[in-house]
Design a protein around this motif. Structure first.
Motif, short mmCIF file in Angstrom:
data_model
loop_
_atom_site.label_atom_id
_atom_site.label_comp_id
_atom_site.label_asym_id
_atom_site.label_seq_id
_atom_site.Cartn_x
_atom_site.Cartn_y
_atom_site.Cartn_z
N UNK B 23 0.83 -1.20 0.00
CA UNK B 23 0.00 0.00 0.00
C UNK B 23 0.86 1.26 0.00
N UNK B 24 1.81 1.30 0.92
CA UNK B 24 2.67 2.48 1.01
C UNK B 24 3.48 2.66 -0.26
N UNK B 25 3.98 1.56 -0.77
CA UNK B 25 4.81 1.67 -1.96
C UNK B 25 4.01 2.18 -3.15
N UNK B 26 2.79 1.66 -3.30
CA UNK B 26 1.95 2.12 -4.41
C UNK B 26 1.67 3.60 -4.27
N UNK B 27 1.40 4.01 -3.04
CA UNK B 27 1.11 5.41 -2.80
C UNK B 27 2.31 6.27 -3.18
N UNK B 28 3.45 5.87 -2.70
CA UNK B 28 4.68 6.61 -2.98
C UNK B 28 4.92 6.68 -4.49
N UNK B 29 4.70 5.57 -5.13
CA UNK B 29 4.96 5.47 -6.56
C UNK B 29 4.00 6.37 -7.33
N UNK B 30 2.74 6.34 -6.89
CA UNK B 30 1.74 7.18 -7.56
C UNK B 30 2.11 8.65 -7.44
N UNK B 32 5.05 9.79 -7.01
CA UNK B 32 6.24 9.97 -7.83
C UNK B 32 5.86 10.29 -9.27
N UNK B 33 4.88 9.58 -9.78
CA UNK B 33 4.53 9.75 -11.19
C UNK B 33 3.62 10.94 -11.43
N UNK B 34 2.83 11.33 -10.43
CA UNK B 34 1.88 12.40 -10.73
C UNK B 34 2.00 13.60 -9.81
N UNK B 35 3.17 13.77 -9.22
CA UNK B 35 3.37 14.93 -8.35
C UNK B 35 3.40 16.21 -9.18
N UNK B 36 2.95 17.34 -8.67
CA UNK B 36 2.28 17.44 -7.37
C UNK B 36 0.82 17.01 -7.49
N UNK B 37 0.35 16.28 -6.53
CA UNK B 37 -0.99 15.72 -6.61
C UNK B 37 -1.73 15.93 -5.30
N UNK B 38 -3.01 16.11 -5.37
CA UNK B 38 -3.82 16.42 -4.19
C UNK B 38 -4.34 15.18 -3.49
N UNK B 39 -4.72 15.37 -2.25
CA UNK B 39 -5.29 14.30 -1.45
C UNK B 39 -6.46 13.65 -2.14
N UNK B 76 9.89 14.08 -1.40
CA UNK B 76 11.14 14.74 -1.03
C UNK B 76 12.27 14.02 -1.75
N UNK B 77 13.45 14.53 -1.56
CA UNK B 77 14.60 13.87 -2.19
C UNK B 77 14.72 12.44 -1.67
N UNK B 78 14.55 12.30 -0.34
CA UNK B 78 14.64 10.97 0.26
C UNK B 78 13.56 10.06 -0.33
N UNK B 79 12.37 10.62 -0.52
CA UNK B 79 11.29 9.83 -1.08
C UNK B 79 11.59 9.36 -2.48
N UNK B 80 12.14 10.26 -3.27
CA UNK B 80 12.46 9.89 -4.64
C UNK B 80 13.52 8.81 -4.69
N UNK B 81 14.54 8.98 -3.88
CA UNK B 81 15.60 7.97 -3.92
C UNK B 81 15.06 6.65 -3.40
N UNK B 82 14.10 6.74 -2.48
CA UNK B 82 13.53 5.50 -1.95
C UNK B 82 12.71 4.78 -3.00
N UNK B 83 11.86 5.53 -3.69
CA UNK B 83 10.94 4.90 -4.63
C UNK B 83 11.70 4.25 -5.78
N UNK B 84 12.90 4.71 -6.03
CA UNK B 84 13.67 4.06 -7.08
C UNK B 84 14.55 2.94 -6.54
N UNK B 85 14.88 3.02 -5.25
CA UNK B 85 15.81 2.02 -4.71
C UNK B 85 15.09 0.89 -4.00
N UNK B 86 13.82 1.05 -3.72
CA UNK B 86 13.16 0.06 -2.90
C UNK B 86 12.69 -1.19 -3.64
N UNK B 87 12.40 -1.12 -4.92
CA UNK B 87 11.84 -2.30 -5.56
C UNK B 87 12.60 -3.60 -5.33
N UNK B 88 13.92 -3.61 -5.35
CA UNK B 88 14.60 -4.88 -5.07
C UNK B 88 14.25 -5.45 -3.70
N UNK B 89 14.36 -4.62 -2.66
CA UNK B 89 14.01 -5.08 -1.33
C UNK B 89 12.58 -5.58 -1.29
#
Lengths: 350, 350
Positions: B23-30, B32-39, B76-89
């Motif tokens: 759930x969190x990953x999908x949210x983050x990914x979404x 990532x792709x459609x920022x800036x996006x509203x609630x 954020x920067x951390x979020x971006x780096x996470x969303x690209x680095x997390x898929x393997x884990x």
DNA sequence: AAAAACGGGTCAAAAAAAGACCCGCATGGG
DNA sequence: CCCATGCGGGTCTTTTTTTGACCCGTTTTT
């Protein structure tokens, strides 16, 4: 550039996750060790309400990891296999695997095992350390060697957790030191005997007080029986010992106030075999006894297995095991993290 | 004896865990792709109440992975780096890594990438597949080669996600086929041009209908320009294509009812380049056109990158890529699991 | 046979989550 | 330039979940 562990990644997007995992694992482990066990005693042990523990149990039951019977709660077969197989996954997830690697490099020892949890909060951690140490010990055993074990709760835990299976032939277990006026369960003699029994090996005991004047020692060395055993000890191939904090060990040996003061002045932090170490790993004092005789024992054996846990032991551990490339070190998460703090590397964040 | 993955272990003691992570990953990914996006739009996208989404956002914000601004929610920067680095884990945790290994052995292809999620439930999965395919493509590129790309949404996704960075010199991109009366965005020509633009490479287009009589084709082959391009296509070193289900592709080509019936009788399940495959991987029919000309293209290229997703494509994927040791296969979790079901191995449980 | 401990059930209190709605404000299009 | 749109944030109530507290019948132990 520090390589990121899975733990950091996944915990970031699910911060509540480590807590859940550790809680469930501890619960499962506690049941493993004290099954069959009732709700109320479990709740008391973990200091939570009975109802919240019940919910946890319900979850574990739905996962078919525990069986709830009138006699108490027991692990199912799946639960048992899980509780023994999960530590690697969990350790990796909690970042303990990277912690181990860091410590190996930092302390320059052969290998480091970090057991999840903190000895000071959960007594079971001691048993887990014993299990880990026992596993290493089994790997080190070879036919015909002499195994020297020391006293203390850590070594006692090793003896407890050692599985009852025959070891390679003709192994002799000896105590690495004399008595210390401690409880008999934690004396080196007792532990040596118990280890030998578990391994179905021979053992010899050393009925000698730990603290002795030089003259008395010299006299006793003329006794053939005693000389024999001391030689046996000195020919040990494997040495297992714990680590004491300088202050507590001095107190337990009933040191005089002026001695305590002297130790403090010289910066004593750790103790092993009556030898006190300062934080640079130098021996600054030893009680006049076998310590003298055994001082360089650690330099001759092939494998040293050091077991110690608890945050308060961190300094002592660093002092004692630093730069010993033949040492295996088994410690708990609490001590490991405290050590990293001492080195300024906060490392994993909790 | 099947080796147990971390996922199985940890999910057993924390069954709610995979759900949270995904759930969190999908949210983050979404985001990532459609920022800036509203609630509200996020809540609508995931079909949850606005309030529950808000809580998730709050958590992510506390972790400093997203920034909430008047314009909308951004990583954020951390979020971006996470969303690209997390898929393997994440993939390892969800058991997708073992799934990939199983599929490599099962389908006997060079490599398999399983993207988390199901294309049919979450359109973003298509983009992720495109990203994965693009990464593979980059690895395959060598100077001077010809790259043939096909049409369809999957290849379009690849073109979209391809980063805008120069490729090795003197690469030519060509469409692997003619037009199909589809939307222009999904036509091979369009995609070839876009890929070439991203790679800063040359490209040639094939302005030819996909469906053509033999006579017309023969005549056109006398045209030097066309012959040139067809030769170019046939000299391709890398081929990228999607996979269609037999039924849908027949319908989209406007096949007559009797043709549809015939295909069904012969057991057609998958389609590529106008060639229909049965479940044993045999070509049972091809439309009279370039298909004839291109039929054995797949046998000559060095690298084939196949991109397809969605549970309904599982059968088609198996039929088309089975036993092609030079194929890379990029698919989604939905298709991958469906394939395992088809093979009777339920494998990972959700 | 009695006492202790077990799991399970129940009910009310508390807390957390979710739904619904409104507000002021920045942004971007007319 | 202004106004409509969509933004985040606040707040209220309702609903659900969690927790605490207690009791009961039964099994186990002494």
């Amino acid at each position: 550039m520090t390589l990121t562990s899975d733990q950091e990644n996944l915990s970031l997007i699910a911060p509540e996750l480590p807590e859940i995992l550790v809680r469930r694992y501890r619960l499962l482990r506690k049941i493993y060790y004290s099954a069959p066990v009732g709700r109320r005693s479990l709740a008391a042990y973990f200091q939570v309400g009975e109802r919240v523990l019940r919910r946890e149990i319900d979850i574990l039951r739905e996962q078919r990891l525990v069986a709830v019977e009138p006699r108490g709660i027991t692990l199912t077969e799946a639960g048992e296999s899980l509780v023994t197989s999960i530590p690697p996954s969990l350790k990796s997830f909690l970042g303990l695997t990277v912690l181990e690697e860091k410590l190996v490099k930092l302390l320059r020892v052969k290998d480091v095992i970090v057991v999840p949890g903190n000895l000071e909060n959960d007594p079971i951690v001691l048993w887990e350390m014993g299990r880990a140490a026992a596993r290493i010990l089994r790997e080190c055993l070879k036919p015909g060697i002499v195994l020297a074990v020391s006293g203390g709760t850590s070594c006692a835990a090793l003896a407890d957790m050692l599985s009852e299976a025959p070891a390679p032939s003709d192994i002799t277990v000896v105590p690495a030191r004399g008595g210390l006026g401690e409880e008999v369960d934690y004396q080196a003699n007792t532990i040596a005997a118990r280890v030998a029994q578990k391994l179905k090996a021979n053992y010899r005991l050393l009925h000698l007080p730990d603290f002795l004047s030089q003259e008395a020692l010299k006299m006793l060395l003329r006794e053939k029986k005693i000389k024999e055993i001391l030689d046996l000890i000195n020919s040990a191939c494997i040495l297992v010992h714990g680590i004491g904090t300088a202050e507590e060990m001095a107190r337990r040996r009933g040191a005089a106030p002026e001695v305590m003061e002297m130790l403090r002045e010289k910066g004593a932090v750790g103790e092993v075999f009556g030898c006190f170490y300062n934080s640079r790993g130098e021996i600054i004092e030893h009680v006049p006894s076998l310590g003298l005789y055994l001082e360089d024992l650690g330099n001759r054996v092939e494998n040293v297995i050091v077991v110690a846990g608890g945050r308060k032991k961190a300094g002592a551990i660093v002092a004692v095991v630093g730069n010993h490339p033949r040492d295996y070190l088994v410690l708990d998460e609490g001590a490991a993290k405290k050590i990293m703090e001492l080195y300024g590397e906060t490392g994993v964040n909790f």
